[in-house]
Design an enzyme around this catalytic site. Structure first.
Site: not given
Lengths: 303, 258
Positions: A45, A72, A99, A130, A191, A243, A266
């Site tokens: 993260k 956020g 990251n 982001c 992406i 993606g 996801t």
């Protein structure tokens, strides 16, 4: 011979599959479900200099074959990430891609300098894309000159190779890719999410508290694939593609379009076992394609 | 341990207007320990809808390896779930989260279980466990109107049960707090699950009582990784935030800022 192994700057991947940043926390939750050492790498993260509490809720909304999020960049901050999260991850045989995010160039530089010294961090992923924070993030990723400048500044301090995560929310993604390559980037990850919105039909107001959010999931795959395909033609540094990847076939597509490895985002929320499942299915898929090694897939579309 | 399993539907019926009771069978039931935990259900094998649906566990039968959920068919996902037939398989991830701490109530003690609408189901398994332990539960169950009332008799078999509807079409008229205000019996602890306004009312009404509240928030992964369902905590809590899915959904009164 490990027919799934891939070598890209800083990273000896036992297979080209890794969870994408923001979809896997720092690995702890998924470690309860399977051995993280199975993964090619882990993109942790986003880490910022200070602790961030993120955006108000609701932070996610489902959309057709996808979802919007505006978390956020919530994270415990550089110090804790190094001392606790990365330390904990050392028990696994898996390279970490850290990251890195921030508000100002100096923030990125500071985070990169320190986090790149961690034993298991083998590469950085510069988050200039982001869409859910007011400052920093995407503001660095939509202007080629600004992106290049930040890349060079981080490259100057990082002890490990630097990959730059590109935003799809631009007119010409190839221009940004070429600019960061020229500035010394060792690779590209792409992406990030596409900025989107969902309204509450009854009230006419956005469902997500932040108003807009980043669209991800199978819905974005065609866009991501097209962008990887385009960028692969324009740069010679490796691409980690992502993606909407959900199945082993999606992996084949992204690598064919020019990615050297891929990240799954996801889909981890839908099926927490998706990464090990894809890894398991890959050899059979290579057989089906008549290929000996996964690297033979890379850039197949362009040949 | 958290498991993922394709579980078979063995019972599925509408028990009140748009309220469905579904019983599933499978090995995953072995893992269900604490009342108030939830399962994350994939209602379709396609990308539509994409995300899982968090649904609380209403009852567990470890002998038959069956467990029951009660849900309201309201949105796209739960409406699709409502079309499942007996014999169909459903992709279940769970059990997730931390449930109600039954150890907080001692045998012989009286406790109140306060539920609102679709927040009522997890209280059923909780009540069964408390009764097994010798705790005396008083149930106060709030619903909008008569046609969405469910499980009144089943709760009645476990202890004193008061039903209250907002429009007064069934039981008392008003809110759960209306009934609580008239409650003569003293109690040691309250357990509650329902809309946020109800949770706020419970904390305000009993600032000195031991209480446990079950929260709801939009979730992504359900595992604690995505940070979608975070809640701010109160000043007296050591951490800045909690995640409803993995730190909760049940929290002691005073932990979450509501």
């Amino acid at each position: 011979m490990n027919r799934l192994a891939i070598e890209i700057p800083g990273l000896s991947l036992k297979n080209p599959i890794m969870p994408a940043s923001g979809c896997f926390g720092f690995g702890k939750e998924y470690a309860k479900l399977y051995d993280l050492s199975k993964l090619g790498a882990i993109m942790i993260k986003a880490t910022t200099l200070e602790t961030r509490l993120g955006n108000p809720t609701p932070r996610v909304a489902e959309t057709a074959s996808g979802m919007l999020n505006a978390i956020g960049l919530q994270n415990p901050g550089l110090e804790k990430v190094i001392a606790e999260e990365l330390k904990w991850l050392e028990q696994y045989e898996v390279p970490i891609i850290a990251n890195v995010a921030g508000t100002l160039t100096e923030d990125y530089v500071e985070v990169a300098k320190h986090i790149s010294k961690s034993k298991n961090v083998k590469a950085l992923e510069l988050n200039i894309s982001c869409p859910n924070v007011k400052c920093g993030g995407i503001t660095f990723g939509t202007d080629a000159a600004v992106a290049a400048e930040l890349t060079a500044a981080v490259k100057a301090v990082s002890e490990v190779p630097v990959y730059v995560k590109l935003s799809p929310n631009v007119t010409d993604i190839g221009e940004i890719a070429r600019a960061v390559e020229a500035a010394g980037a060792d690779g590209i990850t792409m992406i990030n999410t596409l900025i989107g919105m969902r309204l509450d039909t009854r009230t006419g107001k956005p469902v997500i508290a932040n108003g807009t959010g980043g669209l991800s999931g199978p819905a974005v795959k065609p866009v991501a694939l097209r962008m990887v395909y385009e960028v692969a033609k324009q740069v010679s540094i490796p691409i980690i593609g992502m993606g909407g990847i959900t199945t082993v076939d999606d992996v084949i597509d992204f690598m064919s379009a020019g990615a050297s490895a891929v990240a799954v985002g996801t889909a981890n929320f839908v099926d927490p076992f998706v990464c090990p499942n894809i890894i398991e299915q890959l050899p059979e898929k290579l057989d089906w394609l008549g290929l000996n090694h996964v690297s033979e897939l890379i850039g197949r579309s362009h040949r | 341990m958290i498991r993922q399993e394709r579980m078979r539907v063995v019972k599925h019926r509408e028990i009140a207007h748009n309220i469905y009771e579904m019983t599933l069978i499978g090995q995953l039931v072995h893992e269900m320990k604490s009342p108030g935990q939830f399962v994350h259900i994939r209602v379709s094998d396609s990308y539509e809808p994409l995300l899982r649906r968090p649904i609380s566990i209403a009852s567990i039968d470890r002998e038959t390896l069956e467990f029951t959920i009660i849900y309201r068919a309201e949105g796209r996902g739960t409406s699709m779930l409502a079309t499942k037939n007996i014999g169909d398989e459903v992709d279940v991830l769970g059990p997730l989260g931390n449930g109600f701490p039954i150890d907080e109530a001692a045998p012989g003690e009286t406790v109140v279980l306060v539920g609102g609408g679709i927040g009522v189901p997890p209280l059923y398994e909780l009540s069964k466990r408390l009764v097994e332990k010798g705790v005396k539960p008083i149930h106060i169950l709030g619903f909008q109107t008569k046609e969405v009332v469910f499980y009144e008799e089943l709760f009645g078999e476990l202890g004193e049960t008061h039903v209250v509807t907002v429009d007064g079409t069934h039981g008392h008229q008003g809110f759960v707090t209306t009934v609580l205000a008239g409650l003569k019996t003293d109690f040691s602890t309250y357990f509650t699950c329902g809309p946020t306004a109800m949770l706020v009312a419970m904390e305000n009404m009993y600032p000195d009582k031991k209480g446990f509240l079950s929260f709801e928030e939009r979730m992504g992964c359900g595992l604690g990784a995505c940070f979608a369902c975070v809640c701010k905590t109160t000043e007296q809590t050591a951490v800045d935030y909690v995640k409803v899915c993995s730190d909760g959904p049940v929290f002691a009164a005073g932990v979450v800022h509501i």
